[in-house]
Design a protein around this motif. Sequence first.
Motif, PDB file in Angstrom:
ATOM      1  N   PRO A 214       0.812  -1.231   0.000  1.00  0.00           N
ATOM      2  CA  PRO A 214       0.000   0.000   0.000  1.00  0.00           C
ATOM      3  C   PRO A 214       0.844   1.279   0.000  1.00  0.00           C
ATOM      4  O   PRO A 214       0.467   2.262  -0.639  1.00  0.00           O
ATOM      5  CB  PRO A 214      -0.828  -0.115   1.278  1.00  0.00           C
ATOM      6  N   LEU A 215       1.991   1.255   0.677  1.00  0.00           N
ATOM      7  CA  LEU A 215       2.850   2.441   0.692  1.00  0.00           C
ATOM      8  C   LEU A 215       3.434   2.697  -0.687  1.00  0.00           C
ATOM      9  O   LEU A 215       3.498   3.848  -1.148  1.00  0.00           O
ATOM     10  CB  LEU A 215       3.978   2.277   1.714  1.00  0.00           C
ATOM     11  N   MET A 216       3.872   1.634  -1.360  1.00  0.00           N
ATOM     12  CA  MET A 216       4.395   1.775  -2.719  1.00  0.00           C
ATOM     13  C   MET A 216       3.313   2.339  -3.649  1.00  0.00           C
ATOM     14  O   MET A 216       3.587   3.218  -4.468  1.00  0.00           O
ATOM     15  CB  MET A 216       4.873   0.427  -3.257  1.00  0.00           C
ATOM     16  N   THR A 217       2.116   1.831  -3.506  1.00  0.00           N
ATOM     17  CA  THR A 217       1.015   2.256  -4.366  1.00  0.00           C
ATOM     18  C   THR A 217       0.707   3.735  -4.146  1.00  0.00           C
ATOM     19  O   THR A 217       0.603   4.507  -5.117  1.00  0.00           O
ATOM     20  CB  THR A 217      -0.231   1.394  -4.103  1.00  0.00           C
ATOM     21  N   ARG A 218       0.553   4.133  -2.892  1.00  0.00           N
ATOM     22  CA  ARG A 218       0.218   5.541  -2.625  1.00  0.00           C
ATOM     23  C   ARG A 218       1.331   6.479  -3.094  1.00  0.00           C
ATOM     24  O   ARG A 218       1.063   7.533  -3.688  1.00  0.00           O
ATOM     25  CB  ARG A 218      -0.084   5.741  -1.146  1.00  0.00           C
ATOM     26  N   ALA A 219       2.583   6.114  -2.838  1.00  0.00           N
ATOM     27  CA  ALA A 219       3.702   6.965  -3.254  1.00  0.00           C
ATOM     28  C   ALA A 219       3.767   7.054  -4.778  1.00  0.00           C
ATOM     29  O   ALA A 219       4.006   8.132  -5.342  1.00  0.00           O
ATOM     30  CB  ALA A 219       5.011   6.430  -2.686  1.00  0.00           C
ATOM     31  N   THR A 220       3.543   5.935  -5.449  1.00  0.00           N
ATOM     32  CA  THR A 220       3.566   5.915  -6.918  1.00  0.00           C
ATOM     33  C   THR A 220       2.427   6.748  -7.489  1.00  0.00           C
ATOM     34  O   THR A 220       2.630   7.519  -8.445  1.00  0.00           O
ATOM     35  CB  THR A 220       3.485   4.463  -7.427  1.00  0.00           C
ATOM     36  N   GLU A 221       1.256   6.626  -6.922  1.00  0.00           N
ATOM     37  CA  GLU A 221       0.116   7.411  -7.410  1.00  0.00           C
ATOM     38  C   GLU A 221       0.361   8.908  -7.230  1.00  0.00           C
ATOM     39  O   GLU A 221       0.047   9.708  -8.117  1.00  0.00           O
ATOM     40  CB  GLU A 221      -1.162   6.981  -6.692  1.00  0.00           C
ATOM     41  N   ARG A 222       0.922   9.294  -6.099  1.00  0.00           N
ATOM     42  CA  ARG A 222       1.196  10.721  -5.871  1.00  0.00           C
ATOM     43  C   ARG A 222       2.218  11.240  -6.870  1.00  0.00           C
ATOM     44  O   ARG A 222       2.056  12.318  -7.437  1.00  0.00           O
ATOM     45  CB  ARG A 222       1.680  10.945  -4.437  1.00  0.00           C
ATOM     46  N   THR A 223       3.271  10.474  -7.078  1.00  0.00           N
ATOM     47  CA  THR A 223       4.293  10.900  -8.030  1.00  0.00           C
ATOM     48  C   THR A 223       3.727  10.903  -9.447  1.00  0.00           C
ATOM     49  O   THR A 223       4.017  11.802 -10.236  1.00  0.00           O
ATOM     50  CB  THR A 223       5.541  10.013  -7.908  1.00  0.00           C
ATOM     51  N   GLY A 224       2.898   9.929  -9.772  1.00  0.00           N
ATOM     52  CA  GLY A 224       2.270   9.891 -11.088  1.00  0.00           C
ATOM     53  C   GLY A 224       1.411  11.124 -11.363  1.00  0.00           C
ATOM     54  O   GLY A 224       1.424  11.668 -12.476  1.00  0.00           O
ATOM     55  N   ARG A 225       0.664  11.565 -10.359  1.00  0.00           N
ATOM     56  CA  ARG A 225      -0.147  12.787 -10.529  1.00  0.00           C
ATOM     57  C   ARG A 225       0.739  13.995 -10.828  1.00  0.00           C
ATOM     58  O   ARG A 225       0.404  14.843 -11.657  1.00  0.00           O
ATOM     59  CB  ARG A 225      -1.003  13.039  -9.291  1.00  0.00           C
ATOM     60  N   LEU A 226       1.870  14.071 -10.146  1.00  0.00           N
ATOM     61  CA  LEU A 226       2.799  15.175 -10.380  1.00  0.00           C
ATOM     62  C   LEU A 226       3.366  15.126 -11.793  1.00  0.00           C
ATOM     63  O   LEU A 226       3.434  16.150 -12.481  1.00  0.00           O
ATOM     64  CB  LEU A 226       3.942  15.127  -9.358  1.00  0.00           C
ATOM     65  N   VAL A 227       3.757  13.940 -12.232  1.00  0.00           N
ATOM     66  CA  VAL A 227       4.314  13.789 -13.581  1.00  0.00           C
ATOM     67  C   VAL A 227       3.280  14.212 -14.624  1.00  0.00           C
ATOM     68  O   VAL A 227       3.605  14.944 -15.569  1.00  0.00           O
ATOM     69  CB  VAL A 227       4.779  12.337 -13.823  1.00  0.00           C
ATOM     70  N   ARG A 228       2.050  13.764 -14.457  1.00  0.00           N
ATOM     71  CA  ARG A 228       1.004  14.099 -15.439  1.00  0.00           C
ATOM     72  C   ARG A 228       0.728  15.598 -15.507  1.00  0.00           C
ATOM     73  O   ARG A 228       0.279  16.103 -16.537  1.00  0.00           O
ATOM     74  CB  ARG A 228      -0.283  13.336 -15.124  1.00  0.00           C
ATOM     75  N   ALA A 229       1.000  16.323 -14.443  1.00  0.00           N
ATOM     76  CA  ALA A 229       0.726  17.764 -14.406  1.00  0.00           C
ATOM     77  C   ALA A 229       1.867  18.613 -14.964  1.00  0.00           C
ATOM     78  O   ALA A 229       1.699  19.824 -15.138  1.00  0.00           O
ATOM     79  CB  ALA A 229       0.414  18.193 -12.971  1.00  0.00           C
ATOM     80  N   VAL A 230       3.003  18.011 -15.259  1.00  0.00           N
ATOM     81  CA  VAL A 230       4.141  18.772 -15.788  1.00  0.00           C
ATOM     82  C   VAL A 230       3.833  19.208 -17.221  1.00  0.00           C
ATOM     83  O   VAL A 230       3.371  18.422 -18.039  1.00  0.00           O
ATOM     84  CB  VAL A 230       5.442  17.928 -15.742  1.00  0.00           C
ATOM     85  N   ARG A 231       4.113  20.465 -17.486  1.00  0.00           N
ATOM     86  CA  ARG A 231       3.943  21.005 -18.836  1.00  0.00           C
ATOM     87  C   ARG A 231       5.289  20.952 -19.570  1.00  0.00           C
ATOM     88  O   ARG A 231       6.346  21.087 -18.955  1.00  0.00           O
ATOM     89  CB  ARG A 231       3.433  22.444 -18.762  1.00  0.00           C
ATOM     90  N   GLN A 232       5.243  20.779 -20.850  1.00  0.00           N
ATOM     91  CA  GLN A 232       6.458  20.642 -21.642  1.00  0.00           C
ATOM     92  C   GLN A 232       7.416  21.828 -21.449  1.00  0.00           C
ATOM     93  O   GLN A 232       8.627  21.642 -21.425  1.00  0.00           O
ATOM     94  CB  GLN A 232       6.129  20.469 -23.118  1.00  0.00           C
ATOM     95  N   GLU A 233       6.866  23.015 -21.284  1.00  0.00           N
ATOM     96  CA  GLU A 233       7.746  24.181 -21.097  1.00  0.00           C
ATOM     97  C   GLU A 233       8.490  24.147 -19.761  1.00  0.00           C
ATOM     98  O   GLU A 233       9.393  24.948 -19.533  1.00  0.00           O
ATOM     99  CB  GLU A 233       6.965  25.498 -21.257  1.00  0.00           C
ATOM    100  N   GLN A 234       8.142  23.204 -18.875  1.00  0.00           N
ATOM    101  CA  GLN A 234       8.833  23.063 -17.596  1.00  0.00           C
ATOM    102  C   GLN A 234       9.990  22.064 -17.663  1.00  0.00           C
ATOM    103  O   GLN A 234      10.738  21.933 -16.704  1.00  0.00           O
ATOM    104  CB  GLN A 234       7.848  22.614 -16.511  1.00  0.00           C
ATOM    105  N   PHE A 235      10.147  21.381 -18.789  1.00  0.00           N
ATOM    106  CA  PHE A 235      11.155  20.323 -18.892  1.00  0.00           C
ATOM    107  C   PHE A 235      12.573  20.789 -18.553  1.00  0.00           C
ATOM    108  O   PHE A 235      13.348  20.033 -18.009  1.00  0.00           O
ATOM    109  CB  PHE A 235      11.157  19.701 -20.287  1.00  0.00           C
ATOM    110  N   GLY A 236      12.934  21.994 -18.869  1.00  0.00           N
ATOM    111  CA  GLY A 236      14.294  22.470 -18.638  1.00  0.00           C
ATOM    112  C   GLY A 236      14.555  23.048 -17.257  1.00  0.00           C
ATOM    113  O   GLY A 236      15.683  23.442 -16.957  1.00  0.00           O
ATOM    114  N   LEU A 237      13.539  23.065 -16.401  1.00  0.00           N
ATOM    115  CA  LEU A 237      13.717  23.637 -15.055  1.00  0.00           C
ATOM    116  C   LEU A 237      14.636  22.779 -14.204  1.00  0.00           C
ATOM    117  O   LEU A 237      14.635  21.552 -14.294  1.00  0.00           O
ATOM    118  CB  LEU A 237      12.360  23.774 -14.354  1.00  0.00           C
ATOM    119  N   ALA A 238      15.388  23.442 -13.346  1.00  0.00           N
ATOM    120  CA  ALA A 238      16.262  22.745 -12.391  1.00  0.00           C
ATOM    121  C   ALA A 238      15.413  22.043 -11.345  1.00  0.00           C
ATOM    122  O   ALA A 238      14.278  22.445 -11.068  1.00  0.00           O
ATOM    123  CB  ALA A 238      17.195  23.753 -11.718  1.00  0.00           C
TER     124      ALA A 238
END
Length: 176
Positions: free
Chosen positions: A2-26
């Motif tokens: 369950p911990l792996m699942t919750r952590a993966t889902e949270r990170t997945g939501r963040l990845v899906r929200a990244v815009r292409q113009e943010q790719f070069g950010l530090a």
Amino acid sequence: MPLMTRATERTGRLVRAVRQEQFGLATPCAKFDVKDLINHLEWVAEMFESLGRKGPSVEQGPYAGDFPKRAEGTLAAWSRPEAWEGTSPDRGLPMTALAHMYLVDMVVHGWDLARATGQEYEPDLDAVSRALHFTEQMVEMGRRRGVFGAPVAVPDDAPQFDRLLGIIGRDPVWTV
């Protein structure tokens, strides 16, 4: 699991929200910009899926933009009871140690991505506690292998997540 699942889902939501113009950010992970960090997450998911099936390590490929799909495969591999049994033929480590390594990656790199892209991130407190306990035991090996940086001092009474970040070499107050 369950911990792996919750952590993966949270990170997945963040990845899906990244815009292409943010790719070069530090990012707080000095060796990665946002696109490289997502590519690293793709590789982590692919590698830990293979390891969860007692397969070999895999080489990191080019950015594909499919972290959520790869992460589903990882969670499916680790949802099988036999994934947790014994030792990894490829790594020679207990399978439970590999699961913890994956958890640390999801929790910390989720924060890295959120900080870099200005997203909100609230890690699962149970995942943080488990990741911190594991990392405290493995930090020296991680530093020798170049996985963790030099520690960043944080107060002894800092929240567990700040202590986790500090122990692996992240500054909890990092901003773009």
